[in-house]
Write an enzyme that holds these catalytic residues in place. Structure first.
Site, short mmCIF file in Angstrom:
data_model
loop_
_atom_site.label_atom_id
_atom_site.label_comp_id
_atom_site.label_asym_id
_atom_site.label_seq_id
_atom_site.Cartn_x
_atom_site.Cartn_y
_atom_site.Cartn_z
N GLU A 29 -1.46 -15.11 5.75
CA GLU A 29 -1.06 -14.82 7.12
C GLU A 29 -1.21 -16.06 8.00
OE1 GLU A 29 -2.84 -10.33 6.50
OE2 GLU A 29 -3.89 -11.79 7.76
N SER A 69 -0.70 -7.54 5.69
CA SER A 69 -1.03 -6.50 4.72
C SER A 69 -1.64 -7.17 3.50
CB SER A 69 0.22 -5.71 4.32
OG SER A 69 -0.10 -4.80 3.28
N GLU A 70 -2.97 -7.25 3.48
CA GLU A 70 -3.64 -7.89 2.35
C GLU A 70 -3.35 -7.17 1.05
OE1 GLU A 70 -5.51 -9.38 5.96
OE2 GLU A 70 -5.03 -7.35 5.28
N PHE A 93 -10.45 -13.49 6.50
CA PHE A 93 -11.88 -13.24 6.53
C PHE A 93 -12.24 -12.38 5.34
CE2 PHE A 93 -10.50 -13.77 10.92
CZ PHE A 93 -11.37 -14.76 11.38
N ASP A 95 -14.21 -10.16 5.12
CA ASP A 95 -14.40 -8.79 5.57
C ASP A 95 -13.17 -7.92 5.30
OD1 ASP A 95 -16.89 -9.49 7.70
OD2 ASP A 95 -15.36 -11.03 7.43
N HIS A 139 -16.00 -9.67 10.97
CA HIS A 139 -15.37 -10.95 10.63
C HIS A 139 -16.42 -11.98 10.20
CE1 HIS A 139 -12.57 -8.98 13.42
NE2 HIS A 139 -11.61 -9.63 12.80
#
Length: 336
Positions: A29, A69-70, A93, A95, A139
């Site tokens: 991203e 969208s990971e 991140f 997270d 994060h």
């Protein structure tokens, strides 16, 4: 040897491997300015500017901005690796791991095993981790213990610019999925980094400094905290050895056991929460393999078992400090 930042060292590694191998591609991203955006391309280089300049050199086919969208782009990267490409995917991140955990844990990590060794998955997933940037609980976490637990993944935590470049080149050339974890507080750190390409083997710990009274094992950024503690201890006549494991999976057990047996007193410094941490894992390994050589209980200096606070004073208290490491080392030296 040139002085370069941690950020620049990672950028150089990506440049070098993309120039060497046309199968190396980047996905993530805001790598170039945002997928479908109308802004200046290559304006971002990722949230921390690490990939800046790569779009102009290698084009949008190889430096790909993805939707937010990971699950989608980590899954796509895992599939691309199976077809012969060598994707380097970036999770902003660590997270956000929960969004794409199935793609990492149930898919990429298991391809080689499930297909009888015939499937190669040369996938690198870069992710930032760690506290200190006032980014809040969602994060800022250090989740390397979760990844270290999963068979089939290799987990890398460079602590210096030199290690960042050499370990990333090694990761890109590896035929298994590698989680490459970059501490946000290290990006501006400067150190000597060769212009040439080089690799650092996995499971080869770095002896930061030698010593005879106490062994300090620091993971990732915590290697610097351990080194600062060693300097303070030295001012009080205590000789501390500092070791940076560099990788948590595979782990250089041989070196850790060798120094633990020789010194007999061990403090492990890990920014992760204490339960089921890598610090706890290393402690168990050393207790099992060199218990008789230990001169006292192994001490762990970790974050508390709480989410990362947002308030600056609480976040600072959350992160393991050199003072806490010094206190742990001195308590061991008082043990008889």
């Amino acid at each position: 040897m040139a002085q370069k930042s941690y950020r620049q060292a990672i950028n150089e590694a990506l440049h070098a491997e993309m120039a060497r191998d046309p199968n190396v591609i980047l996905m993530g991203e805001d790598l170039t300015g945002g997928a479908g955006g109308s802004g200046v391309q290559d304006a971002w280089g990722g949230p921390f500017g690490v990939t800046r300049g790569l779009l102009g050199a290698y084009g949008p086919e190889r430096v790909r901005d993805t939707p937010i969208s990971e699950a989608a782009f980590i899954g796509a990267a895992a599939g691309a690796a199976l077809t012969g490409l060598r994707p380097v995917a970036e999770i902003m991140f660590i997270d956000f791991l929960g969004v794409c955990f199935d793609q990492i844990m149930n898919q990429a990590a298991k391809f080689r095993y499930m297909f009888g060794g015939r499937a190669r998955t040369p996938l690198v997933i870069r992710a930032t981790y760690g506290a200190g940037t006032r980014a809040g609980s969602q994060h800022t976490q250090a989740l390397h213990p979760i990844l270290t637990h999963i068979p089939g993944l290799k987990v890398v935590m460079p602590s210096t610019p030199y290690d960042a470049k050499g370990l990333l080149i090694q990761a890109i050339r590896d035929d298994d999925p590698v989680m490459f974890l970059e501490h946000k507080m290290l990006y501006d750190m400067v150190g000597e980094v060769p212009d040439r390409s080089y690799t650092i083997p996995f499971a080869e710990a770095r002896v930061v400094r030698d010593g005879k009274d106490v062994l300090l094992i620091g993971l990732g950024r915590m290697a610097h905290i351990a080194e600062a503690a060693a300097e303070e201890l030295a001012r009080n006549g205590i000789s501390a050895c500092v070791i940076d494991p560099r990788t948590t999976s595979p782990l250089d057990v041989e070196t850790l056991v060798e120094f633990a047996e020789k010194i007999g007193r061990v403090v492990i410094v890990d920014e992760a929460n204490p339960r089921c941490s890598v610090a706890a894992d290393i402690s168990a390994i050393l207790c099992e393999q060199c218990f008789d050589a230990l001169k006292g209980p192994i001490r762990m200096v970790t974050a508390p078992h709480t989410p990362v606070p947002y308030a600056p004073n609480l976040e600072d208290a959350y992160i393991p400090s050199a003072a806490r490491v010094v206190e742990a080392a001195q308590s061991l030296l008082r043990t008889r």
